[in-house]
Design a protein around this motif. Sequence first.
Motif, PDB file in Angstrom:
ATOM      1  N   UNK A 137     -16.159  12.567   9.373  1.00  0.00           N
ATOM      2  CA  UNK A 137     -15.592  11.303   8.914  1.00  0.00           C
ATOM      3  C   UNK A 137     -15.113  11.358   7.467  1.00  0.00           C
ATOM      4  N   UNK A 138     -15.935  11.796   6.516  1.00  0.00           N
ATOM      5  CA  UNK A 138     -15.435  11.753   5.136  1.00  0.00           C
ATOM      6  C   UNK A 138     -14.268  12.709   4.880  1.00  0.00           C
ATOM      7  N   UNK A 139     -14.353  13.933   5.404  1.00  0.00           N
ATOM      8  CA  UNK A 139     -13.333  14.927   5.069  1.00  0.00           C
ATOM      9  C   UNK A 139     -12.068  14.817   5.903  1.00  0.00           C
ATOM     10  N   UNK A 140     -12.213  14.461   7.173  1.00  0.00           N
ATOM     11  CA  UNK A 140     -11.058  14.448   8.065  1.00  0.00           C
ATOM     12  C   UNK A 140     -10.424  13.073   8.183  1.00  0.00           C
ATOM     13  N   UNK A 141     -11.206  12.008   7.982  1.00  0.00           N
ATOM     14  CA  UNK A 141     -10.687  10.664   8.214  1.00  0.00           C
ATOM     15  C   UNK A 141     -10.622   9.843   6.920  1.00  0.00           C
ATOM     16  N   UNK A 142     -11.769   9.598   6.303  1.00  0.00           N
ATOM     17  CA  UNK A 142     -11.830   8.639   5.200  1.00  0.00           C
ATOM     18  C   UNK A 142     -10.936   9.024   4.011  1.00  0.00           C
ATOM     19  N   UNK A 143     -11.151  10.211   3.448  1.00  0.00           N
ATOM     20  CA  UNK A 143     -10.384  10.601   2.267  1.00  0.00           C
ATOM     21  C   UNK A 143      -8.885  10.707   2.548  1.00  0.00           C
ATOM     22  N   UNK A 144      -8.462  11.342   3.656  1.00  0.00           N
ATOM     23  CA  UNK A 144      -7.011  11.361   3.922  1.00  0.00           C
ATOM     24  C   UNK A 144      -6.411   9.964   4.095  1.00  0.00           C
ATOM     25  N   UNK A 145      -7.130   9.064   4.768  1.00  0.00           N
ATOM     26  CA  UNK A 145      -6.610   7.702   4.952  1.00  0.00           C
ATOM     27  C   UNK A 145      -6.522   6.983   3.611  1.00  0.00           C
ATOM     28  N   UNK A 146      -7.556   7.101   2.787  1.00  0.00           N
ATOM     29  CA  UNK A 146      -7.530   6.453   1.471  1.00  0.00           C
ATOM     30  C   UNK A 146      -6.397   6.998   0.605  1.00  0.00           C
ATOM     31  N   UNK A 147      -6.207   8.311   0.640  1.00  0.00           N
ATOM     32  CA  UNK A 147      -5.115   8.903  -0.140  1.00  0.00           C
ATOM     33  C   UNK A 147      -3.767   8.415   0.368  1.00  0.00           C
ATOM     34  N   UNK A 148      -3.638   8.326   1.682  1.00  0.00           N
ATOM     35  CA  UNK A 148      -2.371   7.858   2.257  1.00  0.00           C
ATOM     36  C   UNK A 148      -2.098   6.403   1.874  1.00  0.00           C
ATOM     37  N   UNK A 149      -3.123   5.561   1.943  1.00  0.00           N
ATOM     38  CA  UNK A 149      -2.955   4.151   1.576  1.00  0.00           C
ATOM     39  C   UNK A 149      -2.508   4.024   0.125  1.00  0.00           C
ATOM     40  N   UNK A 150      -3.114   4.807  -0.771  1.00  0.00           N
ATOM     41  CA  UNK A 150      -2.731   4.753  -2.183  1.00  0.00           C
ATOM     42  C   UNK A 150      -1.335   5.330  -2.422  1.00  0.00           C
ATOM     43  N   UNK A 151      -1.064   6.463  -1.782  1.00  0.00           N
ATOM     44  CA  UNK A 151       0.217   7.124  -2.000  1.00  0.00           C
ATOM     45  C   UNK A 151       1.376   6.304  -1.433  1.00  0.00           C
ATOM     46  N   UNK A 152       1.195   5.742  -0.239  1.00  0.00           N
ATOM     47  CA  UNK A 152       2.267   4.971   0.395  1.00  0.00           C
ATOM     48  C   UNK A 152       2.310   3.528  -0.106  1.00  0.00           C
ATOM     49  N   UNK A 153       1.344   3.160  -0.953  1.00  0.00           N
ATOM     50  CA  UNK A 153       1.261   1.794  -1.507  1.00  0.00           C
ATOM     51  C   UNK A 153       1.288   0.735  -0.398  1.00  0.00           C
ATOM     52  N   UNK A 154       0.411   0.923   0.565  1.00  0.00           N
ATOM     53  CA  UNK A 154       0.322  -0.004   1.702  1.00  0.00           C
ATOM     54  C   UNK A 154      -0.382  -1.274   1.227  1.00  0.00           C
ATOM     55  N   UNK A 155       0.228  -2.398   1.541  1.00  0.00           N
ATOM     56  CA  UNK A 155      -0.323  -3.690   1.102  1.00  0.00           C
ATOM     57  C   UNK A 155      -1.651  -3.978   1.783  1.00  0.00           C
ATOM     58  N   UNK A 156      -2.551  -4.556   0.991  1.00  0.00           N
ATOM     59  CA  UNK A 156      -3.840  -4.980   1.547  1.00  0.00           C
ATOM     60  C   UNK A 156      -3.626  -6.024   2.620  1.00  0.00           C
ATOM     61  N   UNK A 157      -4.395  -5.914   3.692  1.00  0.00           N
ATOM     62  CA  UNK A 157      -4.397  -6.859   4.803  1.00  0.00           C
ATOM     63  C   UNK A 157      -3.078  -6.888   5.587  1.00  0.00           C
ATOM     64  N   UNK A 158      -2.223  -5.889   5.378  1.00  0.00           N
ATOM     65  CA  UNK A 158      -1.031  -5.769   6.222  1.00  0.00           C
ATOM     66  C   UNK A 158      -1.457  -5.142   7.556  1.00  0.00           C
ATOM     67  N   UNK A 159      -0.547  -5.196   8.549  1.00  0.00           N
ATOM     68  CA  UNK A 159      -0.885  -4.647   9.879  1.00  0.00           C
ATOM     69  C   UNK A 159      -1.247  -3.172   9.767  1.00  0.00           C
ATOM     70  N   UNK A 160      -0.498  -2.372   9.018  1.00  0.00           N
ATOM     71  CA  UNK A 160      -0.766  -0.946   8.868  1.00  0.00           C
ATOM     72  C   UNK A 160      -2.114  -0.708   8.172  1.00  0.00           C
ATOM     73  N   UNK A 161      -2.403  -1.481   7.141  1.00  0.00           N
ATOM     74  CA  UNK A 161      -3.667  -1.365   6.407  1.00  0.00           C
ATOM     75  C   UNK A 161      -4.843  -1.654   7.337  1.00  0.00           C
ATOM     76  N   UNK A 162      -4.741  -2.721   8.126  1.00  0.00           N
ATOM     77  CA  UNK A 162      -5.814  -3.081   9.071  1.00  0.00           C
ATOM     78  C   UNK A 162      -5.994  -1.990  10.121  1.00  0.00           C
TER      79      UNK A 162
END
Length: 200
Positions: A137-162
């Motif tokens: 979970x941390x190495x394969x899912x959590x960190x890559x997802x968090x990096x992607x959210x920050x890099x792509x500047x996905x809005x909080x509570x948007x459909x993609x973010x959820x």
Amino acid sequence: MKTATTIRISASTSFYMLCGLLGYAAFGNNAPGNYLTGFGFYDPFWLVDIANLCIVIHLLGAYQVVVQPVFAFVENWSRRKWPECRLVNKECAIGCLRINLLRLIWRSTYVIVATLVGMMFPFFNAFLALIGSTTFWPLTVYFPIEMYILQAKIERKSWRWIWLRALSLVCLIVSILAAAGSLQGLFVSLQTSKLFLSVS
């Protein structure tokens, strides 16, 4: 990187799911940890040897990924703790190699102790399952997802973010359940084991 990660995770997930689901469908709880030798058949020898070689290559890389940060942490801590110590800081040149005595002694001792512990308590499959379940979970899912959210500047509570957060939560639950199952397997192996005798 996105394509390589997608291919890697898809291939490994497909392989492990096929092994797990087909093994459970065919043998239930009696599915062996090693499909090649778990039934007592060692023929053809070349197939078992190639499979074991692939496991060694796979685990050498995985071991390096896991252990290099441990080595670096201890070596950096030692340099800060004893900045004047020659054993910790001095490097000897032997030809084109630069050898540090702390690094040589520390890393060799770590590998020897890890190998002895692995031989003493040879619950290979249960222990590998525990490591895999706790690092998935941390190495394969959590960190890559968090990096992607920050890099792509996905809005909080948007459909993609959820959706990404839900994916991360589902994978966390799967990891917790897998860790619980591997701990149970480890406890069962501990009850029936003998030192230096493989049970898996």
